[in-house]
Scaffold this active site. Structure first.
Site, short mmCIF file in Angstrom:
data_model
loop_
_atom_site.label_atom_id
_atom_site.label_comp_id
_atom_site.label_asym_id
_atom_site.label_seq_id
_atom_site.Cartn_x
_atom_site.Cartn_y
_atom_site.Cartn_z
N ASN A 1 0.84 -1.33 -0.24
CA ASN A 1 0.10 -0.01 0.00
C ASN A 1 0.84 1.26 -0.05
O ASN A 1 0.46 2.29 -0.55
CB ASN A 1 -0.84 0.15 1.08
CG ASN A 1 -0.34 0.07 2.32
OD1 ASN A 1 0.75 -0.47 2.70
ND2 ASN A 1 -1.19 0.34 3.53
N SER B 1 6.93 -6.38 -1.96
CA SER B 1 5.32 -6.79 -2.27
C SER B 1 5.29 -7.27 -3.77
O SER B 1 5.45 -6.72 -4.63
CB SER B 1 4.30 -6.10 -2.06
OG SER B 1 3.04 -6.34 -2.41
N GLU B 2 4.72 -8.60 -3.88
CA GLU B 2 4.75 -9.19 -5.14
C GLU B 2 3.62 -8.48 -5.94
O GLU B 2 3.56 -8.62 -7.20
CB GLU B 2 4.43 -10.63 -4.89
CG GLU B 2 3.16 -11.25 -4.45
CD GLU B 2 3.31 -11.43 -2.76
OE1 GLU B 2 3.99 -10.64 -2.13
OE2 GLU B 2 2.69 -12.19 -2.13
N GLU C 1 4.45 -4.23 12.04
CA GLU C 1 3.66 -3.08 11.88
C GLU C 1 2.25 -3.79 11.26
O GLU C 1 2.38 -4.13 9.95
CB GLU C 1 4.20 -1.90 11.13
CG GLU C 1 5.39 -1.28 11.62
CD GLU C 1 4.92 -0.48 12.97
OE1 GLU C 1 3.61 -0.23 13.11
OE2 GLU C 1 5.79 0.16 13.67
N GLY D 1 -2.39 -4.63 11.04
CA GLY D 1 -3.52 -3.68 10.94
C GLY D 1 -3.93 -2.77 11.73
O GLY D 1 -3.39 -2.59 13.01
N CYS E 1 -3.17 1.36 7.14
CA CYS E 1 -3.30 1.00 8.20
C CYS E 1 -3.81 1.78 9.29
O CYS E 1 -4.57 1.37 10.39
CB CYS E 1 -1.93 0.31 8.80
SG CYS E 1 -0.63 1.65 8.66
N GLU F 1 -10.67 -4.49 10.24
CA GLU F 1 -10.16 -3.92 9.10
C GLU F 1 -10.66 -3.99 7.62
O GLU F 1 -10.46 -5.33 7.41
CB GLU F 1 -8.28 -3.95 9.13
CG GLU F 1 -7.54 -2.96 8.13
CD GLU F 1 -6.36 -3.18 8.24
OE1 GLU F 1 -5.91 -4.43 8.05
OE2 GLU F 1 -5.39 -2.47 8.77
N GLY G 1 0.71 -4.47 16.38
CA GLY G 1 1.94 -4.82 16.11
C GLY G 1 2.81 -4.65 17.35
O GLY G 1 2.40 -4.55 18.54
N GLU H 1 8.51 2.47 14.63
CA GLU H 1 9.25 2.98 13.38
C GLU H 1 9.18 4.50 13.57
O GLU H 1 8.63 4.98 14.20
CB GLU H 1 8.40 2.28 12.32
CG GLU H 1 8.56 0.91 12.24
CD GLU H 1 8.36 0.32 10.73
OE1 GLU H 1 7.39 0.72 10.23
OE2 GLU H 1 8.95 -0.68 10.33
#
Ligand code: NAD
Length: 495
Positions: free
Chosen positions: A163, A188-189, A260, A262, A295, A397, A470, A474
């Site tokens: 995101n 992220s794929e 970290e 949701g 988030c 969420e 979480g 950060e």
């Protein structure tokens, strides 16, 4: 770096990362790939690397091999390299922002350019903090020197969601690198290409192997990273369910894990709040221009009875003005949901609200009519009203442009409701009263509480969730010291 490193054409940038990882300072081809789609059109943008065990282990080995020399590099020299990379990314921000808009469906003007700005700023911020990696002296005995030092941990694995991939990557790798660790990033794929482009600019400033970037699925690549014996730390941003697996894998090797996860963040609007500021705050806080894919989205908005009608009418007026459309168009405020899978999850939640007796669903704004755009992935800002507090739409969420709006009249009751999910990431209260603000900030069970504003992550403000949101913080100096170094106690006795 003075010459531009990337082609100005996003398609050429994407093509340069077709089925490659960035390992040991080089592009390393992978035998297979994962299709990455443009969510706005459904067209395939390219095939990113599909890393399995050998590719993931190669990246870990490269990071390990580079570790000793990087840890021995003076801290300020490391910081200068990281800060210089931040300036180099700024110079190529527009190209990377375009790649990001293409692969995430986030609007270039309202979202992607800003993300590049924060990502580059994080590198400059942490680059300047290198000489703060200080230890302490302990007053143990005047003839015996007792002190602590901060050491790097070793190989850090950084696992990213789709995101806000660039900001979230820099939040992890900037402090990790400045502190002397070497890093393997798993992109992220669903949106890997902008991550590769920004990381490669940084990689070019660093010795080979200090930063490595790989792509792959969680099952084939992420799980190899989190369970490998040469990984000394995992820093993860993503869903609660995957966070639990990551934590479990870390526990097996007894290594530190930061998570970290949701959120279902409450926003409390008091009767004395500035209405205009609050409505703007709700739209920004709910991250409607990011399709609510945040988030920290203020996705549970509790509005005092006395101002509910005025708030709702101003909120709908403002949301109706937002332009939903092609993420690459300058006029667009709101782009697309990341994938058909995620769009279904969101629609299923809205359908559940629609089936709930007494509930009301309000959709704002107009969907785009351009035939070139895939209709299923565009979604209007949606407000869910009159739901019971234990409804899944209030508790879970949704990660889409869907906000629950509830009325309140009793202050103690609304604080209790605000705290009544298992999350605890962010909360806001909107009031003119300092005493209400102070009381609420003490009582709200969230790691990040703001009054009369709802800003996103700031480099120097520590950020992280309570409860199932979480573990660890950060951003800020604290994050670098607490999460990317270990403390050694040294006692020198020449007596
Ligand atoms: P996700 O959990 O599906 O995936 C995140 C990453 O984990 C991806 O790179 C994925 O490949 C990887 N992964 C999946 N399975 C794995 C496994 N078994 N082992 C190791 N890695 C694995 O999340 P997502 O859909 O990419 O992102 C959305 C989620 O991220 C939301 O829940 C959102 O709240 C959360 N998020 C949290 C923050 C925060 O700061 N708290 C910020 C952004 C997003």
């Amino acid at each position: 770096m003075t010459e531009p490193f990337l082609s100005a054409d996003p398609a050429t940038v994407i093509a340069s990362y077709a089925q490659v990882n960035l390992v040991g300072g080089a592009h390393v081809a992978t035998p297979s790939g994962i299709a990455v789609l443009n969510p706005a059109t459904g067209a395939e943008l390219g095939r990113a690397a599909a890393s399995g065990t050998p590719e993931t282990e190669a990246a870990i080995a490269a990071a390990k091999a580079a570790g000793a020399a990087w840890a021995a590099t003076p801290a300020r020299a490391r910081g200068k390299l990281v800060a210089a990379a931040g300036r180099a990314i700024t110079a190529e921000a527009e190209t990377i922002a375009r790649v990001l808009a293409l692969e995430t469906g986030k609007a270039i003007r309202t979202e992607c350019r800003g993300e590049l700005g924060v990502a580059a700023d994080l590198l400059e911020f942490y680059g300047g903090l290198a000489s703060e990696l200080k230890g302490e002296t302990v007053p143990f005995n005047p003839r015996i020197l007792t002190m602590t030092t901060r050491e790097p941990l070793g190989v850090v694995a950084a696992i990213l969601p789709w995101n806000v991939p660039l900001v979230l990557m820099m939040l992890k790798i900037a402090p990790a690198l400045v502190a002397g660790n070497t890093v393997v990033v798993k992109a992220s794929e669903e949106a890997p290409f902008a991550t590769f482009a920004a990381a490669e600019i940084l990689m070019k400033h660093l010795p080979d192997g200090v930063l490595n970037v790989i792509n792959g699925t969680g099952a084939d690549c992420g799980s190899v990273l989190t369970s490998h014996k040469d990984v000394a730390k995992v820093t993860f941003t993503g869903s609660e369910a995957v966070g639990q697996m990551v934590y479990e894998a870390g526990a097996k090797n007894i290594i530190p894990v930061s998570l970290e996860l949701g959120g279902k963040s409450p926003m409390i609007v008091c009767a004395d709040a500035d209405l205009k500021k609050t409505v703007t705050g709700a739209i920004n806080g709910m991250r409607f221009t990011r399709q609510g894919q945040s988030c920290t989205a203020a996705s549970r908005i509790y509005v005092h009875d006395a101002v509910y009608d005025d708030f709702m009418s101003a909120l709908q007026d403002n949301l109706n003005k937002l332009v939903i459309g092609d993420p690459m168009a300058e006029a667009t405020d709101i782009g697309t949901i990341i994938s058909a899978k995620q769009a279904k999850v969101i629609r299923d939640y809205v359908a559940l609200a629609e089936e709930t007796p007494g509930a009301q669903v309000v959709r704002c704004g107009a969907l785009p009519s351009d035939d070139a755009l895939s209709p299923d992935l565009f979604m209007q800002p949606t407000l869910l009203l009159n739901l019971p507090e234990d409804h899944p739409c209030v508790q879970n969420e949704i990660f889409g442009p869907v906000a629950v709006i509830q009325r309140w009249s009793d202050y103690d009751d609304v604080i209790e409701k605000a705290n009544a999910t298992h999350y605890g990431l962010a909360a806001t209260i909107w009031t003119a009263s300092l005493s209400t603000a102070l009381d609420a900030t003490a009582r709200l069970n969230s790691g990040y509480v703001q009054v009369n504003q709802n800003l996103t992550i700031q480099p120097n403000v520590s950020y992280g969730g309570f409860g199932r949101s979480g573990l660890g913080k950060e951003a800020s100096l604290e994050a670098m010291l607490e999460h990317f170094t270990r403390k050694k106690t040294i006692v020198l006795n020449f007596d």
